[in-house]
Design a protein around this motif. Sequence first.
Motif, short mmCIF file in Angstrom:
data_model
loop_
_atom_site.label_atom_id
_atom_site.label_comp_id
_atom_site.label_asym_id
_atom_site.label_seq_id
_atom_site.Cartn_x
_atom_site.Cartn_y
_atom_site.Cartn_z
N THR A 106 -40.60 -4.84 -34.44
CA THR A 106 -40.71 -6.17 -33.82
C THR A 106 -42.10 -6.77 -33.96
O THR A 106 -42.26 -7.98 -33.82
CB THR A 106 -40.34 -6.11 -32.33
OG1 THR A 106 -41.17 -5.15 -31.68
CG2 THR A 106 -38.87 -5.75 -32.14
N ASP A 107 -43.11 -5.97 -34.26
CA ASP A 107 -44.47 -6.47 -34.46
C ASP A 107 -44.77 -6.84 -35.91
O ASP A 107 -45.90 -7.21 -36.23
CB ASP A 107 -45.49 -5.43 -33.97
CG ASP A 107 -45.41 -5.19 -32.48
OD1 ASP A 107 -45.17 -6.16 -31.73
OD2 ASP A 107 -45.57 -4.02 -32.07
N GLY A 108 -43.78 -6.71 -36.79
CA GLY A 108 -43.99 -7.04 -38.20
C GLY A 108 -44.67 -5.94 -38.99
O GLY A 108 -45.18 -6.18 -40.08
N MET A 109 -44.66 -4.74 -38.45
CA MET A 109 -45.25 -3.60 -39.15
C MET A 109 -44.17 -2.85 -39.92
O MET A 109 -43.07 -2.61 -39.40
CB MET A 109 -45.94 -2.66 -38.15
CG MET A 109 -47.15 -3.27 -37.47
SD MET A 109 -48.49 -3.66 -38.60
CE MET A 109 -49.02 -2.01 -39.09
N LEU A 110 -44.49 -2.48 -41.14
CA LEU A 110 -43.56 -1.73 -41.97
C LEU A 110 -43.39 -0.33 -41.39
O LEU A 110 -44.37 0.38 -41.15
CB LEU A 110 -44.11 -1.64 -43.40
CG LEU A 110 -43.21 -0.95 -44.42
CD1 LEU A 110 -42.01 -1.83 -44.73
CD2 LEU A 110 -43.99 -0.67 -45.69
N ARG A 111 -42.15 0.07 -41.15
CA ARG A 111 -41.87 1.38 -40.59
C ARG A 111 -41.12 2.29 -41.54
O ARG A 111 -41.14 3.51 -41.39
CB ARG A 111 -41.09 1.24 -39.28
CG ARG A 111 -41.90 0.60 -38.19
CD ARG A 111 -43.08 1.47 -37.84
NE ARG A 111 -43.99 0.79 -36.93
CZ ARG A 111 -45.29 1.01 -36.89
NH1 ARG A 111 -45.84 1.89 -37.70
NH2 ARG A 111 -46.04 0.36 -36.05
N GLU A 164 -33.97 3.36 -34.56
CA GLU A 164 -34.09 2.39 -33.47
C GLU A 164 -35.27 1.46 -33.60
O GLU A 164 -35.21 0.30 -33.18
CB GLU A 164 -34.16 3.13 -32.13
CG GLU A 164 -32.84 3.73 -31.71
CD GLU A 164 -32.91 4.37 -30.34
OE1 GLU A 164 -33.73 3.91 -29.50
OE2 GLU A 164 -32.16 5.32 -30.10
N GLU A 165 -36.37 1.90 -34.17
CA GLU A 165 -37.58 1.07 -34.25
C GLU A 165 -37.48 -0.05 -35.29
O GLU A 165 -38.30 -0.95 -35.32
CB GLU A 165 -38.83 1.92 -34.52
CG GLU A 165 -38.88 2.54 -35.91
CD GLU A 165 -38.20 3.90 -36.03
OE1 GLU A 165 -38.49 4.61 -37.01
OE2 GLU A 165 -37.38 4.26 -35.16
N ILE A 166 -36.44 -0.02 -36.12
CA ILE A 166 -36.28 -1.05 -37.15
C ILE A 166 -35.64 -2.28 -36.53
O ILE A 166 -34.50 -2.24 -36.06
CB ILE A 166 -35.44 -0.53 -38.35
CG1 ILE A 166 -36.05 0.74 -38.94
CG2 ILE A 166 -35.29 -1.64 -39.40
CD1 ILE A 166 -37.51 0.65 -39.33
N ARG A 202 -29.98 -7.17 -37.44
CA ARG A 202 -28.90 -6.54 -36.69
C ARG A 202 -28.04 -7.64 -36.04
O ARG A 202 -28.55 -8.67 -35.66
CB ARG A 202 -29.45 -5.66 -35.57
CG ARG A 202 -30.26 -4.49 -36.03
CD ARG A 202 -30.86 -3.78 -34.80
NE ARG A 202 -31.78 -2.73 -35.20
CZ ARG A 202 -31.44 -1.47 -35.38
NH1 ARG A 202 -30.19 -1.09 -35.20
NH2 ARG A 202 -32.35 -0.56 -35.73
N VAL A 203 -26.74 -7.38 -35.91
CA VAL A 203 -25.86 -8.33 -35.23
C VAL A 203 -25.47 -7.74 -33.89
O VAL A 203 -25.21 -6.58 -33.77
CB VAL A 203 -24.58 -8.61 -36.05
CG1 VAL A 203 -23.64 -9.51 -35.31
CG2 VAL A 203 -24.96 -9.22 -37.38
#
Length: 155
Positions: A107-112, A133-135, A154-155
């Motif tokens: 959610t912060d725009g960081m690549l995970r 979950e973090e995506i 995600r929907v």
Amino acid sequence: MSYRITGLDREPFAELFDMNDAALAERGALRVTAAADKGWPCRISLEDAKAGEELILLNYVSHDVATPYRSAYAIYVRESAGAPAEYVDMIPPVFEGRPIALRAFDTDGMLRNAALALPGQADYKIHELFAQEEIAYIHAHNAAHGCFSARIERV
């Protein structure tokens, strides 16, 4: 788990279609004509333009975040594209036959995480990334040329 792949909104590009070549050049953009039925992917319709169709080639900020992962690159848009394409739990035509790089962000725009989807693997790889979950969202890029393809949520 369901996901949605959406094309870009046409409105921010609408004025480009009325510009002459000199005005486009001032913006670092240019008018091009598709030379084949494949290889000229419109980011609004998420379909390839047909041979002979005109498109605008421009630089587009696809990931406008205040992180090191801010991203911009060349994309094509075509005047004949209407409302943004939307695909729920389906892969758009523009992904077919292309290797797709999937970049998964929080959610912060960081690549995970990231994944390479070879032709026919995009649906599986999207589900695999969203199982984490973090995506929060995924950006799809053409793996060979690097250009932004679409945002996946995600929907």
